[in-house]
Write a protein that holds these residues in place. Structure first.
Motif, PDB file in Angstrom:
ATOM      1  N   THR C 202       0.836  -1.201   0.000  1.00 38.98           N
ATOM      2  CA  THR C 202       0.000   0.000   0.000  1.00 38.98           C
ATOM      3  C   THR C 202       0.867   1.245   0.000  1.00 38.98           C
ATOM      4  O   THR C 202       0.613   2.189  -0.760  1.00 38.98           O
ATOM      5  CB  THR C 202      -0.906   0.011   1.243  1.00 38.98           C
ATOM      6  OG1 THR C 202      -1.397  -1.296   1.463  1.00 38.98           O
ATOM      7  CG2 THR C 202      -2.033   0.979   1.080  1.00 38.98           C
ATOM      8  N   VAL C 203       1.894   1.239   0.861  1.00 37.54           N
ATOM      9  CA  VAL C 203       2.756   2.421   0.951  1.00 37.54           C
ATOM     10  C   VAL C 203       3.430   2.672  -0.393  1.00 37.54           C
ATOM     11  O   VAL C 203       3.467   3.792  -0.897  1.00 37.54           O
ATOM     12  CB  VAL C 203       3.802   2.241   2.076  1.00 37.54           C
ATOM     13  CG1 VAL C 203       4.848   3.323   2.002  1.00 37.54           C
ATOM     14  CG2 VAL C 203       3.130   2.252   3.423  1.00 37.54           C
ATOM     15  N   THR C 204       3.938   1.600  -1.015  1.00 40.49           N
ATOM     16  CA  THR C 204       4.602   1.757  -2.303  1.00 40.49           C
ATOM     17  C   THR C 204       3.640   2.308  -3.350  1.00 40.49           C
ATOM     18  O   THR C 204       3.990   3.175  -4.153  1.00 40.49           O
ATOM     19  CB  THR C 204       5.153   0.394  -2.775  1.00 40.49           C
ATOM     20  OG1 THR C 204       5.993  -0.107  -1.758  1.00 40.49           O
ATOM     21  CG2 THR C 204       5.926   0.536  -4.060  1.00 40.49           C
ATOM     22  N   ALA C 205       2.399   1.810  -3.300  1.00 38.16           N
ATOM     23  CA  ALA C 205       1.433   2.255  -4.303  1.00 38.16           C
ATOM     24  C   ALA C 205       0.999   3.696  -4.072  1.00 38.16           C
ATOM     25  O   ALA C 205       0.790   4.453  -5.022  1.00 38.16           O
ATOM     26  CB  ALA C 205       0.216   1.322  -4.278  1.00 38.16           C
ATOM     27  N   LEU C 206       0.854   4.079  -2.790  1.00 38.22           N
ATOM     28  CA  LEU C 206       0.296   5.406  -2.499  1.00 38.22           C
ATOM     29  C   LEU C 206       1.366   6.488  -2.373  1.00 38.22           C
ATOM     30  O   LEU C 206       1.040   7.676  -2.377  1.00 38.22           O
ATOM     31  CB  LEU C 206      -0.522   5.356  -1.206  1.00 38.22           C
ATOM     32  CG  LEU C 206      -1.792   4.512  -1.246  1.00 38.22           C
ATOM     33  CD1 LEU C 206      -2.512   4.572   0.084  1.00 38.22           C
ATOM     34  CD2 LEU C 206      -2.710   4.969  -2.370  1.00 38.22           C
ATOM     35  N   ALA C 207       2.634   6.073  -2.243  1.00 37.48           N
ATOM     36  CA  ALA C 207       3.683   7.056  -1.978  1.00 37.48           C
ATOM     37  C   ALA C 207       3.712   8.208  -2.991  1.00 37.48           C
ATOM     38  O   ALA C 207       3.790   9.379  -2.590  1.00 37.48           O
ATOM     39  CB  ALA C 207       5.041   6.365  -1.912  1.00 37.48           C
ATOM     40  N   PRO C 208       3.627   7.927  -4.304  1.00 37.96           N
ATOM     41  CA  PRO C 208       3.726   9.048  -5.254  1.00 37.96           C
ATOM     42  C   PRO C 208       2.638  10.100  -5.055  1.00 37.96           C
ATOM     43  O   PRO C 208       2.860  11.274  -5.330  1.00 37.96           O
ATOM     44  CB  PRO C 208       3.592   8.358  -6.610  1.00 37.96           C
ATOM     45  CG  PRO C 208       4.004   6.966  -6.370  1.00 37.96           C
ATOM     46  CD  PRO C 208       3.565   6.638  -4.977  1.00 37.96           C
TER      47      PRO C 208
END
Lengths: 177, 100, 649
Positions: C202-208
């Protein structure tokens, strides 16, 4: 005409007897006399109940107090057979009157509070305008077995506990004479 | 002219008399009776208020109070009996084992 | 639970429980078998998990398994769940594989130790924590593993607790790691605050969308995470604990302080690569700290005489390499070096352990020499590891190190200066490693007669793991041969591509078009200079040892500085530890004893005094109580009436 209303005469008579009985009860050395004055006060209060259309509760008051509680008091007093120094009420003298003043202040405050907040003299609840069936057995019973059923049941448990407690307390312990 | 409100005043006076009894008596049985008087004063107030408001809940409460008073009398007198057996007196001023 | 992932984690825990609860009741042999057996099962299960993963299509290689919901409150929910992707697959294979070999080796190494049950229990607990760390699917569970390995590290460094130096080293490691863990925690909080989740995917997906590229928030978060990594992976400024950690038994140094735990920081950076690439400042810091640590530790390693300390500083230096790779966004190269380093550094430590074992617990290289003929297997395997770490072309270390150096030079975030430092470090590495080999296995036999009479090659249970690791040190690098050599795709990096794809998308990196000739040229420079360093070591420590003495006399300052490890420990002591110590004494003597105790005792004394007076109100007489009570009622009612209260209306 109004002043000679039967209700008024009965009220003053019963109220006077109730208060006088109570006062004589507490201003007394002998507990047996006290218990009898208490009986007088209770019966007078029952008359006041009747005036307030509380027929059922008035009857219960007589039965429970006059029939049970005062009798119980008399039994205990006679069982203990108090005499001599036990009968002397040692807070006689000036101390007694100081305490009378303290309770007098409490009473005065209560009366003042009631007079202030109920507005006696402006809108009285007339006693002759009775509601039909008010205070009869049936409506009281209906309330007792519906709205107050829970409290009623709890009270029955309390009675049971009291019976057990009284038996335990009154029992002579082994080795006691 | 008498109204239900006058009964309240009677109850207040009765209560004060009960307080007097609790204050001046040294005999435990007398104190106990004074407490019963205070209880009855409250009962009378309940009845009077029930009449004023036309609501019979007050009657039920008095009924329950009487039950409690009966239970209390039984246990309380039992206590006094036990106390008398143990200490040979019912004089309240003689019981001060809770003194500092 | 429908995958083998929880079982991989569970078996070492079972081993721990058996060995811990039945400590002293099992025979030495059984303890070793249980300790190693459970790890072997984990290794086999890891292979199965790995094969399951390869069976999936390249862009969908993710196996996750949620055990249960750990905690859930409004807007915050964390599961105990495991995540297997190409990155964690490599990690579990390395951890359980190398871990198993070291467990087997420990059976021989610890054969005569009293606390062998406790030792294997701690080792298994460590395996459990490490596997939790690498398989965790969210930051919080990773942190659990992170703390777990820290605890095991502390327990194992101080394993011989009867030695003061060991307990001191354990405490030091623990306290220094706390500083890093604090950073990790804060970084985690910032991430949760901004993203609303701690799950890696989730963090990787939402980071941008949650962070601005190069913004203060993401920079702060990643710098704090990196602080955590510097603590665990012994980077400047928190590297000081690792050399002292050599007080622990040698298998511990090999497993925890070389192959697995200390690489956790690198793993964490690779795991959160998508976050780090959004903060160019952090990336620069990572690269610079990595390069600086690599060079700094290598220079200290030059003149250490304790065989394990040389290897410890070498580990710090090699970890610096890995961070440098991460700093230039070459996460694949970093993880590749992590793997090859795990092989050859574990081998070096185990070899050193074998030497120490044979030398009756002597660690000073000045008292060794000529061991070649007494311990042939140890010698050959250690030589292979030395060649690997020095980057002899064709052996694992060469490929991974060369990949890092090339990336440091050519990547968008790289810089020739980084390459230069890396290159210097490489030749320093060659020098000190061959110094170690020459001083230990060649030359005059400098030990005393008693030790010499006991000299022996280690038993098979110790040499076989050495041989297996030697094979891995040679062949382990072949799965990541750069494209340059045979034109084939770098299999290793290709395998990791899906993991780092989000990071690469953020970087928009274009394939750098450097001529192949440049790469060949740089490689040639490194190899040539390393050969020169080898020749120098040969001359100094084998052919003409007197030159060393002469040099030492010519440059006494330099030697003192390097031999004294730049006096960093002393500086920390003066700047941080002593002031804290004095402050603590102040807090104890003044604040605690005088103020707080004074307040509390004073309060109690006051209450006691007042009570002594107040108790006279307790006459014990019913009538007086009733009177006071009634007066109170009268007064309160009176006051309320005067204030205008009434009932009803």
């Amino acid at each position: 005409m109004e002043a000679l209303n039967l209700n008024v005469i009965v009220f003053y008579l019963a109220a006077g007897l109730a208060i006088a009985g109570a006062f004589l009860m507490v201003w007394q050395k002998n507990p047996v006399a006290s218990a009898l004055y208490m009986l007088l006060s209770i019966v007078s209060q029952a008359v006041l109940y009747l005036q307030l259309d509380a027929l059922f509760v008035g009857a219960v008051l007589i039965i429970v107090y006059a029939g049970a509680i005062v009798t119980l008091f008399l039994f205990v007093i006679m069982l203990l057979n108090l005499r001599g120094e036990d009968l002397v009420n040692p807070s006689a003298g000036p101390k007694r009157y100081v305490k009378l003043i303290i309770s007098g202040v409490v009473g005065a405050e209560l009366v003042y509070l009631l007079v202030e907040s109920t507005g006696i003299g402006t809108h009285l609840t007339k006693l002759d305008s009775a509601i039909a069936n008010f205070g009869d057995v049936k409506p009281v019973a209906e309330l007792l077995y519906s709205k107050y059923l829970y409290g009623f049941e709890i009270t029955s448990i309390l009675l049971l506990v009291a019976i057990v407690g009284a038996v335990i307390l009154a029992r002579r312990e082994p080795g006691e004479n | 002219m008498i109204g239900a409100e006058h009964f309240l005043i009677v109850s207040a006076i009765l209560f004060a008399v009960g307080v007097t009894g609790a204050l001046i008596s040294r005999n435990l049985i007398m104190i106990f009776m004074a407490v019963e008087i205070m209880l009855n004063a409250a009962n009378l107030a309940f009845i009077a208020f029930a009449r004023i408001h036309g609501d019979m809940s007050g009657h039920v409460i008095v009924f329950l109070t009487l039950t409690v008073a009966a239970a209390e009398a039984a246990v309380g007198l039992g206590l006094i009996m036990t106390l008398y057996r143990r200490r040979g007196s019912v004089d309240a001023s003689k019981f001060n084992i809770m003194k500092w | 639970m429908n995958t083998v992932l929880p079982l991989i984690v569970l078996f070492p825990l079972v081993g721990f429980l058996i060995n811990f609860l039945l400590a002293g009741k099992l025979s030495r042999k059984l303890v070793g078998i249980i300790g190693s057996g459970t790890v072997l099962i984990s290794f086999l299960l890891s292979i199965k998990a790995f094969l399951d993963l390869t069976a999936l299509p390249a862009d969908a290689r993710i196996i996750s398994d949620t055990l249960y919901n750990w905690m859930a409150v409004e807007g915050f929910s964390v599961d105990v769940s495991f995540l297997l992707d190409p990155l964690s697959a490599i990690m579990i294979l390395v951890v359980t594989g190398v871990g198993f070999l070291i467990h087997v080796y420990s059976i021989g190494y610890m054969a005569h130790d009293e606390g062998v049950g406790r030792f294997f229990a701690y080792l298994n607990l460590f395996m459990f924590s490490m596997l939790t760390l690498v398989l965790a699917s969210n930051f919080l569970l990773m942190f659990v593993g992170w703390e777990g390995v820290g605890l095991c590290s502390y327990l194992l460094i101080g394993f011989w607790f009867e030695r003061d130096s060991a307990t001191e080293a354990g405490k030091k490691a623990f306290v220094v790691n706390r500083i890093g863990d604090f950073g990790f925690l804060l970084g985690m909080f910032i991430i949760f605050w901004n993203v609303g989740s701690l799950d890696f995917q989730t963090v990787t997906a939402l980071a941008p969308s949650a962070f601005a590229i190069g913004g203060t928030v993401i920079t702060a978060a990643t710098l704090l995470l990196f602080l955590g990594a510097t603590g665990k992976s012994a980077q400047i400024p928190l590297y000081v604990w690792l050399p002292d950690a050599m007080e622990g038994p040698t298998p511990v140094s090999a497993l925890i302080h070389a192959a697995t735990m200390v690489t956790a920081g690198v793993y964490m950076l690779a795991r959160s690569s998508a976050l780090f690439v959004m903060a160019p400042t952090t990336m620069m810091v990572v690269a610079v700290i990595g390069a600086a640590t690599a060079l700094f530790a290598a220079t200290i390693a030059l003149f250490q005489n304790d065989i394990k300390r040389v290897l410890a500083y070498s580990t710090v230096s090699q970890l610096g390499y890995m961070f440098m790779a991460c700093g230039v966004a070459a996460f694949g190269a970093g993880v590749f070096h992590l793997m090859t380093h795990a092989f050859f550094k574990a081998l070096l430590f185990l070899g050193a352990g074998s030497v120490i074992h044979g030398m009756s617990d002597e660690q000073d290289m000045r008292k060794m020499g000529g061991l070649k003929k007494y311990m042939p297997v140890t010698f050959i395997t250690m030589l292979i590891a030395t060649l690997a770490i020095s980057g002899l072309p064709g052996i694992s270390g060469f490929f991974s190190k060369d990949e890092i150096l090339w990336q440091a030079f050519s990547s968008d975030l790289g810089h020739p200066a980084l390459w230069f430092i890396g290159m210097i470090t490489a030749l320093l590495t060659t020098f000190y490693m061959f110094r170690l080999i020459f001083m230990t296995f060649f030359g005059k036999e400098r030990m005393d007669e008693k030790t010499k009479s006991h000299l022996h090659e280690s038993p098979k249970v110790m040499t076989i793991p050495l041989i297996v690791l030697a094979i891995l040190s040679i062949a382990g690098g072949w799965i990541g041969i750069p494209k340059l050599f045979f034109g084939a795709t770098n299999f290793f990096e290709h395998w990791l591509e899906p993991v780092f794809a989000p990071a690469q998308r953020i970087l928009h990196s274009s394939e750098a078009h450097h001529a192949a000739s440049t790469e060949w040229g740089l490689m040639a420079i490194t190899v040539t200079l390393s050969l020169g360093a080898f020749a120098l070591a040969l001359r100094f420590y084998l052919k003409k040892p007197e030159t060393v003495t002469r040099l030492r006399e010519s440059f006494p300052g330099v030697h003192r500085l390097l031999y004294g490890k730049y006096f960093i420990d002393e500086i920390y002591d003066r700047l941080i530890i002593r002031p804290l110590h004095f402050f603590s004494i102040f807090l104890w003597k003044i604040v605690d004893v005088l103020l707080i105790d004074g307040l509390i005792n004073g309060g109690a004394f006051l209450v006691g005094g007042v009570s002594r007076v107040m108790r006279y109100a307790q006459s014990g007489r019913l009538t007086s109580y009733v009177t006071v009570f009634t007066v109170g009622v009268a007064l309160i009612t009176g006051v309320m009436l005067l204030l205008g209260y009434s009932i009803g209306n």
